[in-house]
Scaffold this motif. Structure first.
Motif, PDB file in Angstrom:
ATOM      1  N   GLY A 168       0.831  -1.197   0.000  1.00 34.16           N
ATOM      2  CA  GLY A 168       0.000   0.000   0.000  1.00 34.16           C
ATOM      3  C   GLY A 168       0.864   1.245   0.000  1.00 34.16           C
ATOM      4  O   GLY A 168       2.035   1.220  -0.344  1.00 34.16           O
ATOM      5  N   GLY A 169       0.278   2.345   0.406  1.00 32.37           N
ATOM      6  CA  GLY A 169       1.031   3.591   0.398  1.00 32.37           C
ATOM      7  C   GLY A 169       0.154   4.802   0.183  1.00 32.37           C
ATOM      8  O   GLY A 169       0.636   5.853  -0.225  1.00 32.37           O
ATOM      9  N   GLY A 170      -1.149   4.670   0.429  1.00 30.51           N
ATOM     10  CA  GLY A 170      -2.036   5.823   0.364  1.00 30.51           C
ATOM     11  C   GLY A 170      -1.972   6.577   1.677  1.00 30.51           C
ATOM     12  O   GLY A 170      -0.936   7.106   2.065  1.00 30.51           O
ATOM     13  N   ASP A 171      -3.085   6.634   2.399  1.00 26.75           N
ATOM     14  CA  ASP A 171      -3.101   7.265   3.713  1.00 26.75           C
ATOM     15  C   ASP A 171      -2.512   6.347   4.781  1.00 26.75           C
ATOM     16  O   ASP A 171      -2.105   6.801   5.844  1.00 26.75           O
ATOM     17  CB  ASP A 171      -4.531   7.640   4.104  1.00 26.75           C
ATOM     18  CG  ASP A 171      -5.101   8.720   3.199  1.00 26.75           C
ATOM     19  OD1 ASP A 171      -4.303   9.541   2.705  1.00 26.75           O
ATOM     20  OD2 ASP A 171      -6.317   8.740   2.974  1.00 26.75           O
ATOM     21  N   TRP A 172      -2.504   5.052   4.504  1.00 29.24           N
ATOM     22  CA  TRP A 172      -1.976   4.055   5.427  1.00 29.24           C
ATOM     23  C   TRP A 172      -1.083   3.099   4.652  1.00 29.24           C
ATOM     24  O   TRP A 172      -1.153   3.018   3.430  1.00 29.24           O
ATOM     25  CB  TRP A 172      -3.110   3.254   6.076  1.00 29.24           C
ATOM     26  CG  TRP A 172      -4.026   4.040   6.962  1.00 29.24           C
ATOM     27  CD1 TRP A 172      -5.012   4.904   6.567  1.00 29.24           C
ATOM     28  CD2 TRP A 172      -4.049   4.040   8.380  1.00 29.24           C
ATOM     29  NE1 TRP A 172      -5.651   5.434   7.649  1.00 29.24           N
ATOM     30  CE2 TRP A 172      -5.082   4.918   8.786  1.00 29.24           C
ATOM     31  CE3 TRP A 172      -3.312   3.373   9.354  1.00 29.24           C
ATOM     32  CZ2 TRP A 172      -5.383   5.143  10.123  1.00 29.24           C
ATOM     33  CZ3 TRP A 172      -3.624   3.598  10.683  1.00 29.24           C
ATOM     34  CH2 TRP A 172      -4.646   4.478  11.058  1.00 29.24           C
TER      35      TRP A 172
END
Length: 256
Positions: A168-172
């Protein structure tokens, strides 16, 4: 700021308060179109339109019900990115901690590890001794990152290495930690465990995982970088790794 808590005030969170109304309106529109089609008011085929409108309505109703459990929802490069709120994440972390403790107890009671047999020799007999973690007597060097410099200052020692990979790597981001032993480490004992020391904002900042087949693993979701400390009490080994400096760390880990 970190790390196991939800994003700070001011960061976006979807508003699901009107999703239920939108869902009912869309389903009502689908039923209206169906009625018009049944009574031949509409001559053109509308089957696909019914499926799209009705499906969208059902999706909005679903989101209206699970919305209070969601922290963030957006469409990213890898598809739909959905993160549950801190209460759900906290429950998952507590459950993970309990499962880890249970696995360690099982290893101690059974006197053997449950992983597939390997060339690494397991020493039967008394459980491994447990030493006190020395970081407790050391001063805090960074109030925002209290593990930094208190677990030996290196990610490898005594034949063990601490590493991290990310998803991942968006907001979390999901962090996958691994403590692995090299070929020189032998005579593993039943019940040997690894303590992972996380940021103090986590509901369970100290997580114990069994050392099986020469490795221990822990995964969790967080935002922001911090130093993970590791203590192997049966061997007196300390390790530490700053996630913000780990290879492959996403922006949400490096820059928060």
């Amino acid at each position: 700021m970190a790390k196991g808590t939800p994003p700070a005030a001011g960061e976006s969170r979807p508003d699901f308060s009107k999703f239920g109304t939108v869902g009912f309106v869309l389903i009502a529109a689908a039923l209206l179109l169906y009625g018009l089609n049944v009574f031949d008011v509409v001559d053109e085929p509308i089957g696909n339109d019914l499926l799209i409108i009705g499906g969208a309505g059902a999706l909005f109703l679903l989101l209206a019900n699970i919305g209070p459990l969601i922290e963030s929802l957006k469409w990213g490069k890898d598809g739909l990115e959905l993160n549950f709120n801190s209460a759900i994440n906290a429950d998952v972390q507590r459950l993970t901690a309990k499962v880890g403790e249970l696995e360690i107890k099982v290893d101690e009671c059974c006197g053997q590890q449950s992983a597939a047999p390997t060339s690494r020799r397991l020493t039967a007999g008394a459980p491994a001794p447990k030493l006190e973690a020395p970081h407790k007597s050391r001063p805090v060097l960074d109030p925002d990152d209290k593990n930094s410099g208190r677990f030996g200052g290196t990610d490898h020692a005594g034949g063990f290495r601490l590493s991290a990979s990310f998803e991942g790597g968006g907001d979390w981001a999901t962090v996958n930690l691994a403590v692995t032993a090299d070929g020189a480490v032998a005579d593993l004992r039943p019940g040997e465990a690894v303590e992972f020391h996380l940021h103090e904002t986590f509901p369970t900042p100290i997580m114990r995982r069994p050392l099986r087949d020469g490795a221990a693993h822990l995964s969790f979701t967080c935002w922001g970088g911090f130093t993970v400390g590791v203590w192997i009490p049966s061997r007196g080994i300390e390790l530490e790794l700053n996630l913000a400096h780990a290879p492959g760390a996403p922006k949400v880990i490096r820059e928060h």
